[in-house]
Design a protein around this motif. Sequence first.
Motif, PDB file in Angstrom:
ATOM      1  N   VAL A   1       0.860  -1.329   0.060  1.00 38.14           N
ATOM      2  CA  VAL A   1       0.096  -0.027   0.113  1.00 38.14           C
ATOM      3  C   VAL A   1       0.804   1.221  -0.087  1.00 38.14           C
ATOM      4  N   ASN A   2       0.577   2.000  -1.066  1.00 43.95           N
ATOM      5  CA  ASN A   2       1.449   3.473  -0.922  1.00 43.95           C
ATOM      6  C   ASN A   2       0.569   4.720  -0.938  1.00 43.95           C
ATOM      7  N   THR A   3       1.139   5.809  -0.191  1.00 41.50           N
ATOM      8  CA  THR A   3       0.286   7.058   0.020  1.00 41.50           C
ATOM      9  C   THR A   3       1.144   8.059  -0.045  1.00 41.50           C
ATOM     10  N   GLU A   4       0.948   9.186  -0.149  1.00 43.10           N
ATOM     11  CA  GLU A   4       1.761  10.596  -0.274  1.00 43.10           C
ATOM     12  C   GLU A   4       1.502  11.129   1.171  1.00 43.10           C
ATOM     13  N   ILE A   5       2.596  11.589   1.801  1.00 46.07           N
ATOM     14  CA  ILE A   5       2.298  12.315   3.087  1.00 46.07           C
ATOM     15  C   ILE A   5       3.121  13.486   2.852  1.00 46.07           C
ATOM     16  N   SER A   6       2.864  14.688   3.671  1.00 49.04           N
ATOM     17  CA  SER A   6       3.550  15.970   3.671  1.00 49.04           C
ATOM     18  C   SER A   6       4.873  15.831   4.220  1.00 49.04           C
ATOM     19  N   LYS A   7       5.723  16.885   3.727  1.00 50.16           N
ATOM     20  CA  LYS A   7       7.026  17.208   3.950  1.00 50.16           C
ATOM     21  C   LYS A   7       7.338  17.060   5.271  1.00 50.16           C
ATOM     22  N   ASN A   8       6.585  17.813   6.133  1.00 49.62           N
ATOM     23  CA  ASN A   8       7.068  17.781   7.588  1.00 49.62           C
ATOM     24  C   ASN A   8       6.647  16.435   8.239  1.00 49.62           C
ATOM     25  N   MET A   9       5.671  15.783   7.902  1.00 45.79           N
ATOM     26  CA  MET A   9       5.294  14.555   8.104  1.00 45.79           C
ATOM     27  C   MET A   9       6.373  13.503   7.787  1.00 45.79           C
ATOM     28  N   PHE A  10       6.826  13.631   6.687  1.00 48.01           N
ATOM     29  CA  PHE A  10       8.050  12.631   6.401  1.00 48.01           C
ATOM     30  C   PHE A  10       8.961  12.725   7.346  1.00 48.01           C
TER      31      PHE A  10
END
Length: 408
Positions: free
Chosen positions: A368-377
């Motif tokens: 499963v893949n999804t995008e997250i925010s820069k700060n979350m990363f």
Amino acid sequence: MELRSRLRSCNVYITTGVDFTKENCNLKISIQSDCIVLNCYIEDFGSKRRDSLSSIESLSDSYDETDEELDVSTYIPISEFCHIIPNSMSCLRIDKNTVSFRILTEPKNGGNFYTELLTTGKPENSVKKQNLKINIKISEELKIVCSNCSNVLSDGCVKFDRILELPSANLDMTEWFCHGHDHGNVADVVIKQNKLDFLYRLTYFVIDQSILSEKSNKFNSKREVYHCSRCLAWLGLKIKDTVRLYNSEVKVHNNEKEVHIFSYENQPENIHVNDFIQTIESITEDFKIGFQYAVMCKIVLECTISAAKKQYLLIWIMDKELQVLKNKENVTNNKIELKSSFVTKILYKIELALNDEVENWLTDPVVVNTEISKNMFSEGIEHLQKMASKVPESFRYSNGFHVSYLKI
């Protein structure tokens, strides 16, 4: 202590303030049916008495606190959670101030190695995912603002006609129907969004670009990543005529107060870390429903830095509901009290660019893949590194992956 009742085993990790590799330090470990006893002897170099560093014993005799000959330094009772099989210690490893080993256990509710007694009720303890509360309502006037500088992003006040949850990006639409249709391939179905629809998923939401201010849209007209026009903060991603904004990066202004779109039952200290944890826990929960045939959940978290740069975090859920026994802060009379909690144990790996391994993960149908925010990363990685410090250094790496817990 990682207690796996179904496997009848317990991995024990002990960190102390003593360096056991010194010549004048001796350690004795006593494995008993109801407790673990550690005896540490620190001697002067001039002392005649010299015990071997490998003086490790596994005893089946019951422990008597009045017995002064044992010179007990630490007593760890475990009978509240399980029963230990005496003489079952293995995989002993001593590295400076850490001691690790494995012991075999028996369940508290009875049974033995050949017979397991299963309870009919739901387990009392498990990893509990926090429920998100949506802080907006249909037809309620609000403004969308940058959480960093409070710059207004929306075109004045907006009202949403519908608030709907999006399906998973990994959803197979063909599984929704038991028969064929004459309107094309259902796998190619695209969700059509109305102008005043608020569509959300995990910790992000998708809105029509036209409800954002002309200034913000003009500033981001040639960008794939949506930034704040005032402070240049990373806010989200442009997807055709829509914008995906992340909960941790924006707020809504309504009723004369600014709040995040989603809030938690317990107010988080760090919204980026909490959204990071919430994303993984939600995906894991969905994975358990949709991929029963898979043994372990694998996740790829993607972060778009710019149009030409992406970073990836590969996560492998090793144990979703692992019972961990951890010592309480207060130690009285050399007796350690344990508290139980259920955690998620993971393997993770950071990839700063697309490579063969990342491509293999992305093309795997069970990943499963999804995008997250820069700060979350970035802050999510710092959180995993902090949680990894709970694992002894010699056990923090496995086959190129880091070992950590999602939260403790």
